[in-house]
Scaffold this active site. Structure first.
Site, PDB file in Angstrom:
ATOM      1  N   HIS A 265      34.955  37.285  53.833  1.00 36.86           N
ATOM      2  CA  HIS A 265      33.987  37.204  52.483  1.00 36.86           C
ATOM      3  C   HIS A 265      34.101  38.008  51.557  1.00 36.86           C
ATOM      4  CE1 HIS A 265      29.882  35.157  50.134  1.00 36.86           C
ATOM      5  NE2 HIS A 265      29.988  36.346  49.740  1.00 36.86           N
ATOM      6  N   GLU A 266      34.138  39.199  51.499  1.00 36.39           N
ATOM      7  CA  GLU A 266      33.785  40.406  50.939  1.00 36.39           C
ATOM      8  C   GLU A 266      35.175  40.791  50.229  1.00 36.39           C
ATOM      9  OE1 GLU A 266      30.820  41.148  49.141  1.00 36.39           O
ATOM     10  OE2 GLU A 266      29.198  40.049  51.315  1.00 36.39           O
ATOM     11  N   HIS A 269      35.851  39.045  47.276  1.00 43.37           N
ATOM     12  CA  HIS A 269      35.299  39.237  46.076  1.00 43.37           C
ATOM     13  C   HIS A 269      36.353  40.100  45.803  1.00 43.37           C
ATOM     14  CE1 HIS A 269      31.057  37.193  45.591  1.00 43.37           C
ATOM     15  NE2 HIS A 269      30.685  37.803  46.738  1.00 43.37           N
ATOM     16  N   GLU A 295      31.415  33.630  43.728  1.00 45.74           N
ATOM     17  CA  GLU A 295      31.001  32.787  45.171  1.00 45.74           C
ATOM     18  C   GLU A 295      31.767  32.032  45.051  1.00 45.74           C
ATOM     19  OE1 GLU A 295      28.740  33.831  47.874  1.00 45.74           O
ATOM     20  OE2 GLU A 295      28.711  35.496  46.727  1.00 45.74           O
TER      21      GLU A 295
HETATM   22 ZN    ZN Z   1      29.006  37.118  47.809  1.00 48.41          ZN
END
Ligand code: ZN
Length: 502
Positions: A265-266, A269, A295
């Protein structure tokens, strides 16, 4: 003044502002990862000095006049400089609309409210937090009115996090989600007792998990010369420039999936920030465009890629190599089903891919009613519990696991939650378009390859532009169409109907 001179001063100013942000961001990162406990007081002082200097830099008459001059001559500016001037001018205007005394009163309120919320959550004591929350809501309503007196205040707050997002769009979006997903979630909940995956709860040595994170970064084609992983209680990503992006994770010995999906997830980003255009270095536009689009990237990698069968099959042999004891008798299909186990739960941050947007739906409905004044903060816990029963079919045992679980409202972040869910929906629509262009799953499956072709596709359409484009332009660049939430519900229904054999 000549335009050329004005532009030069303007560019230098942005580099200086970025330098302050760099220093403050680094201190923030250090405080959360490495600094000793007692460092918070002197650190707070330093941050106070730096933020005051940085504030003075942007909010002064000379600079305002410079920006106004550039806006007046915007037709003679190149595209990037023009966008920089517009962005900065918008911010100056927004800040200027709130009377300074009210702004400092609000800052003090937020400090107190965040602190009291934290205590209230620990003690399951909503009543102690309620009067402060009531004031925060009142301020939010008032600020929205200052910013756009003729607009619905909640629309104004939504727009702050995702330009162009309105209740009209979200009402339609959430009604689609509600009617299509609530019945599916309830069907799956009735079937769930037979699904258990003990290997996910076994003990995974942290040192080995750290090595696994490094392998995941390679798979995602994250450049380790420009990005490193730290460790914090709650994972996050912070960037100082495209040459220095930090992500964090949390290692839990008895829950290796938690780290695995935090890193992905990170990492999503991080990929966005690592691939902004070189010409944006030092510019005010050298960031991802919005919360929702950011997101969409983290969730694209975490859920759509990371929780696909192709991806779990790809990493399965590595997991066996790293954790041979834990994976004895476990099949690739077990791993796929374990990472996609769906179950109504109380806590948003621990929710699975299918039920996640229900948690956001609850918060959206409540925020809207709070800001409009239809619901009071006194009535909030009861309304919260009712909606959890209605949409997820579960009973909330106490406010700690209910209305007090998230920090957002105590910090005044109203209008922020929907962007989490919208991001997932953007991601599903982006996938449909990407599949037409490149062999997405062939790329994910390639045993020796990484995700670089996917990252390249996204870079060309979203990443390299940073804040030069709007969220809707980012979606249009990928999909040649406007945002359409039906891709998201179609994707979820297809995926989970198959997994649960419904
Ligand atoms: Zn996030």
């Amino acid at each position: 003044m000549e335009i050329k001179t004005a532009v030069e001063i303007f560019k230098k100013h942005q580099i200086k502002t970025r330098a302050y942000e760099h220093a403050m961001g680094m201190l923030y990162y250090d405080a959360r990862t490495a600094a000793p406990r007692d460092s918070s007081e002197p650190l707070g002082q330093t941050l106070g000095v730096l933020s005051e200097e940085s504030y003075k830099l942007s909010v002064n008459d000379d600079f305002k006049a410079l920006v106004a001059f550039l806006i007046k001559n915007k037709d003679s500016l190149d595209f990037q400089t023009r966008r920089e001037a517009e962005e900065i001018s918008d911010n100056i205007e927004k800040t200027g609309k709130i009377p300074i005394e009210e702004y400092s009163e609000y800052q003090m309120l937020i400090n107190e409210s965040e602190h009291v919320w934290h205590q209230a959550k620990l003690a399951n004591d909503y009543a102690s937090f309620e009067p402060l929350l009531a004031k925060v809501v009142e301020f939010q309503r008032r600020f929205a009115h200052y910013w756009a007196p003729d607009k619905d205040p909640y629309d104004t707050l939504l727009d702050k996090y995702e330009k162009g997002l309105t209740c009209e769009i979200l009402d339609k979006y959430f009604s689609d989600i509600r009617t299509k997903l609530v019945p599916l979630i309830k069907k799956i909940a009735a079937k769930n007792s037979s699904y258990d995956f003990p290997f996910t709860r076994a003990s995974y040595p942290i040192e080995k998990q750290r090595e696994f994170s490094s392998y995941l970064m390679d798979v995602m084609s994250i450049d380790k010369n420009r990005c490193v992983i730290g460790e914090t209680e709650h994972p996050f990503t912070i960037e100082f420039s495209k040459k220095d992006v930090r992500i964090t994770t949390n290692y839990k010995e008895k829950n290796f999936l938690s780290n695995l999906y935090s890193v992905i997830h990170e990492g999503g980003h991080a990929l966005y920030e690592l691939n902004t255009g070189d010409s944006l270095m030092g510019s005010a536009l050298a960031h991802g465009i919005s919360m929702g689009v950011h997101e969409s990237q983290s969730r694209f990698f975490e859920n759509i890629i990371g929780r696909s069968k192709y991806f779990t099959n790809k990493i399965f042999p590595k997991l066996v190599e790293f954790f041979p004891e834990n994976f004895k008798g476990v099949s690739p299909d077990d791993l796929y089903r374990a990472v996609n186990k769906s179950e109504p739960s109380l806590i948003r941050t621990e929710a699975d891919e299918l039920t996640y947007s229900m948690h956001i739906l609850v918060r959206y409905e409540l925020e809207k009613r709070l800001i409009s004044g239809e619901l009071s903060t006194k009535e909030l816990p009861e309304a919260w519990n009712e909606l959890y029963e209605k949409y997820l079919g579960i009973t909330v045992p106490d406010d700690t696991h209910g209305v007090l679980q998230d920090t957002h409202w105590s910090g005044g972040s109203f209008g922020y939650f929907p962007s989490y869910s919208i991001g997932s929906a953007y991601a599903a629509q982006i996938l449909a378009s990407m599949e037409k262009d490149i062999d997405v799953w062939g790329c994910v499956s390639d045993p020796s390859g990484d995700l670089a072709p996917i990252v390249q596709w996204l870079t060309e359409r979203i990443y390299k532009f940073g804040m030069m484009i709007t969220p809707s332009e980012a979606i249009f660049n990928c999909c040649s169409a406007a945002f359409d939430p039906s891709y998201y519900t179609d994707y979820l229904i297809k995926k989970f109907t198959k997994i649960y054999d419904l």
